[in-house]
Design a protein around this motif. Structure first.
Motif, PDB file in Angstrom:
ATOM      1  N   SER A 132      -5.245   6.525   5.142  1.00 53.38           N
ATOM      2  CA  SER A 132      -6.556   6.666   5.764  1.00 53.38           C
ATOM      3  C   SER A 132      -7.639   6.891   4.716  1.00 53.38           C
ATOM      4  O   SER A 132      -8.686   6.238   4.737  1.00 53.38           O
ATOM      5  CB  SER A 132      -6.526   7.826   6.760  1.00 53.38           C
ATOM      6  OG  SER A 132      -7.796   8.041   7.308  1.00 53.38           O
ATOM      7  N   GLU A 133      -7.390   7.811   3.793  1.00 54.80           N
ATOM      8  CA  GLU A 133      -8.400   8.184   2.797  1.00 54.80           C
ATOM      9  C   GLU A 133      -8.579   7.143   1.701  1.00 54.80           C
ATOM     10  O   GLU A 133      -9.703   6.877   1.280  1.00 54.80           O
ATOM     11  CB  GLU A 133      -8.018   9.522   2.161  1.00 54.80           C
ATOM     12  CG  GLU A 133      -8.094  10.683   3.129  1.00 54.80           C
ATOM     13  CD  GLU A 133      -7.549  11.979   2.549  1.00 54.80           C
ATOM     14  OE1 GLU A 133      -7.001  11.968   1.423  1.00 54.80           O
ATOM     15  OE2 GLU A 133      -7.668  13.013   3.236  1.00 54.80           O
ATOM     16  N   GLN A 134      -7.497   6.580   1.210  1.00 61.23           N
ATOM     17  CA  GLN A 134      -7.562   5.678   0.057  1.00 61.23           C
ATOM     18  C   GLN A 134      -7.763   4.215   0.435  1.00 61.23           C
ATOM     19  O   GLN A 134      -8.362   3.458  -0.330  1.00 61.23           O
ATOM     20  CB  GLN A 134      -6.283   5.804  -0.788  1.00 61.23           C
ATOM     21  CG  GLN A 134      -6.046   7.180  -1.351  1.00 61.23           C
ATOM     22  CD  GLN A 134      -7.044   7.542  -2.443  1.00 61.23           C
ATOM     23  OE1 GLN A 134      -7.508   6.688  -3.183  1.00 61.23           O
ATOM     24  NE2 GLN A 134      -7.380   8.808  -2.516  1.00 61.23           N
ATOM     25  N   ALA A 135      -7.213   3.808   1.593  1.00 60.12           N
ATOM     26  CA  ALA A 135      -7.261   2.392   1.965  1.00 60.12           C
ATOM     27  C   ALA A 135      -8.019   2.150   3.262  1.00 60.12           C
ATOM     28  O   ALA A 135      -8.077   1.017   3.732  1.00 60.12           O
ATOM     29  CB  ALA A 135      -5.840   1.846   2.085  1.00 60.12           C
ATOM     30  N   ILE A 142       1.609  10.325   3.256  1.00 58.78           N
ATOM     31  CA  ILE A 142       1.387   8.885   3.083  1.00 58.78           C
ATOM     32  C   ILE A 142       0.382   8.403   4.127  1.00 58.78           C
ATOM     33  O   ILE A 142      -0.546   7.661   3.812  1.00 58.78           O
ATOM     34  CB  ILE A 142       2.714   8.112   3.172  1.00 58.78           C
ATOM     35  CG1 ILE A 142       3.616   8.464   1.981  1.00 58.78           C
ATOM     36  CG2 ILE A 142       2.465   6.601   3.243  1.00 58.78           C
ATOM     37  CD1 ILE A 142       5.051   7.977   2.113  1.00 58.78           C
ATOM     38  N   ARG A 143       0.550   8.842   5.373  1.00 55.24           N
ATOM     39  CA  ARG A 143      -0.377   8.458   6.444  1.00 55.24           C
ATOM     40  C   ARG A 143      -1.803   8.904   6.113  1.00 55.24           C
ATOM     41  O   ARG A 143      -2.757   8.145   6.258  1.00 55.24           O
ATOM     42  CB  ARG A 143       0.078   9.060   7.768  1.00 55.24           C
ATOM     43  CG  ARG A 143      -0.815   8.693   8.916  1.00 55.24           C
ATOM     44  CD  ARG A 143      -0.277   9.257  10.216  1.00 55.24           C
ATOM     45  NE  ARG A 143      -1.129   8.835  11.314  1.00 55.24           N
ATOM     46  CZ  ARG A 143      -1.652   9.656  12.190  1.00 55.24           C
ATOM     47  NH1 ARG A 143      -1.397  10.951  12.134  1.00 55.24           N
ATOM     48  NH2 ARG A 143      -2.408   9.205  13.155  1.00 55.24           N
ATOM     49  N   LYS A 144      -1.951  10.142   5.653  1.00 54.91           N
ATOM     50  CA  LYS A 144      -3.270  10.667   5.301  1.00 54.91           C
ATOM     51  C   LYS A 144      -3.876   9.870   4.140  1.00 54.91           C
ATOM     52  O   LYS A 144      -5.057   9.521   4.158  1.00 54.91           O
ATOM     53  CB  LYS A 144      -3.157  12.145   4.931  1.00 54.91           C
ATOM     54  CG  LYS A 144      -4.469  12.790   4.590  1.00 54.91           C
ATOM     55  CD  LYS A 144      -4.297  14.262   4.255  1.00 54.91           C
ATOM     56  CE  LYS A 144      -5.635  14.871   3.865  1.00 54.91           C
ATOM     57  NZ  LYS A 144      -5.498  16.198   3.310  1.00 54.91           N
ATOM     58  N   LEU A 153       0.826  -1.207   0.000  1.00 55.41           N
ATOM     59  CA  LEU A 153       0.000   0.000   0.000  1.00 55.41           C
ATOM     60  C   LEU A 153       0.861   1.258   0.000  1.00 55.41           C
ATOM     61  O   LEU A 153       0.595   2.206  -0.753  1.00 55.41           O
ATOM     62  CB  LEU A 153      -0.928   0.005   1.221  1.00 55.41           C
ATOM     63  CG  LEU A 153      -2.076  -1.000   1.213  1.00 55.41           C
ATOM     64  CD1 LEU A 153      -2.772  -1.014   2.565  1.00 55.41           C
ATOM     65  CD2 LEU A 153      -3.046  -0.704   0.092  1.00 55.41           C
ATOM     66  N   VAL A 154       1.888   1.273   0.824  1.00 52.15           N
ATOM     67  CA  VAL A 154       2.772   2.447   0.890  1.00 52.15           C
ATOM     68  C   VAL A 154       3.473   2.658  -0.447  1.00 52.15           C
ATOM     69  O   VAL A 154       3.562   3.788  -0.932  1.00 52.15           O
ATOM     70  CB  VAL A 154       3.760   2.324   2.067  1.00 52.15           C
ATOM     71  CG1 VAL A 154       4.852   3.383   1.988  1.00 52.15           C
ATOM     72  CG2 VAL A 154       3.015   2.439   3.397  1.00 52.15           C
ATOM     73  N   LEU A 155       3.965   1.588  -1.069  1.00 51.55           N
ATOM     74  CA  LEU A 155       4.597   1.728  -2.388  1.00 51.55           C
ATOM     75  C   LEU A 155       3.626   2.304  -3.407  1.00 51.55           C
ATOM     76  O   LEU A 155       3.976   3.211  -4.174  1.00 51.55           O
ATOM     77  CB  LEU A 155       5.125   0.379  -2.889  1.00 51.55           C
ATOM     78  CG  LEU A 155       6.452  -0.099  -2.339  1.00 51.55           C
ATOM     79  CD1 LEU A 155       6.747  -1.519  -2.819  1.00 51.55           C
ATOM     80  CD2 LEU A 155       7.577   0.837  -2.734  1.00 51.55           C
TER      81      LEU A 155
END
Length: 110
Positions: A34-37, A29-31, A12-14
């Motif tokens: 939350s929003e995308q995943a 990335i943290r935001k 997910l991070v990649l």
């Protein structure tokens, strides 16, 4: 564990690093997680993940410019490497192959 094997959070991070482009830094990335995943993670978990990805050679980082809004601190910006792209492709291919072997789910193209 080989450097091209990635876990779910790493994947997910990649993907988010690719999506965020020049805005791929810790808090963004943290935001996006939350929003995308719909994943709530601490900033420490994000930093641990990007550090692990960098040690595997899947991402590289550079320091962005200092901003007033960050109290003069610089952002650490991440970008995917060619090895990171290959790891994402391998992860996708493994999942697609598995999905295609489950006919009762009627998955034609993942």
């Amino acid at each position: 564990m080989s450097k091209d094997h990635i876990g779910e959070l790493e994947e997910l991070v990649l993907l988010l690093i690719v999506m965020l482009k020049e805005e791929a830094y810790g808090l963004a990335i943290r935001k996006a997680l939350s929003e995308q995943a719909n994943r709530s993670v601490t900033i420490g978990a994000v930093h641990g993940t990007v550090n692990r990805l960098e040690s595997k050679g899947l991402v590289e980082s550079s320091m962005g410019g200092a901003t007033e809004e960050r109290g003069g601190r610089r952002k650490r910006i991440f970008q995917i490497t060619s090895a990171g792209k290959q790891a994402l492709e391998k992860s996708r291919d493994v999942k697609v192959n598995l999905w295609q072997q489950i006919p009762e789910l009627n998955i034609k193209n993942a």
